[in-house]
Design a protein around this motif. Structure first.
Motif: not given
Length: 97
Positions: A45-56, A58-62, A66-68
């Motif tokens: 479950q924690r590994e899945q949470e980590v993957q979800d947070f990593q995706k989020k 990456d999206i926020l970083k992208h 783009q905003s910059q």
């Protein structure tokens, strides 16, 4: 003969104690196996949470990148507009002279 029976009785007592100890060890082993399974499930479950947070992340970083780029592009556009305004002012100044 009594000595043999006494030795046999002692052996039987030791065997009974060993059986009891074995049952306790087996019970503890089963309990530990259950705990390990539960911990593996939590880890998954924690590994899945980590993957979800990593995706989020990456999206926020992208989105931030783009905003910059938009901000930098706007700054560049502003600088180009300022340069054009100065050039137009210069041309108007030359025509007036």
């Amino acid at each position: 003969m009594k000595e043999i029976q006494k030795v046999i009785a002692e052996i039987e007592m030791k065997v009974a104690k060993m059986r009891t100890a074995l049952m306790h060890v087996r019970t503890e082993n089963d309990s530990l196996k259950t705990e390990v399974r539960q911990l593996h499930e939590k880890l998954s479950q924690r590994e899945q949470e980590v993957q979800d947070f990593q995706k989020k992340y990456d999206i926020l970083k992208h989105q931030q990148e783009q905003s910059q780029l938009v901000v930098n592009s706007q700054k560049d556009n502003g600088a180009q507009i300022d340069a054009l305004v100065r050039e137009i002012d210069d041309c108007i100044g030359r025509l007036k002279a």
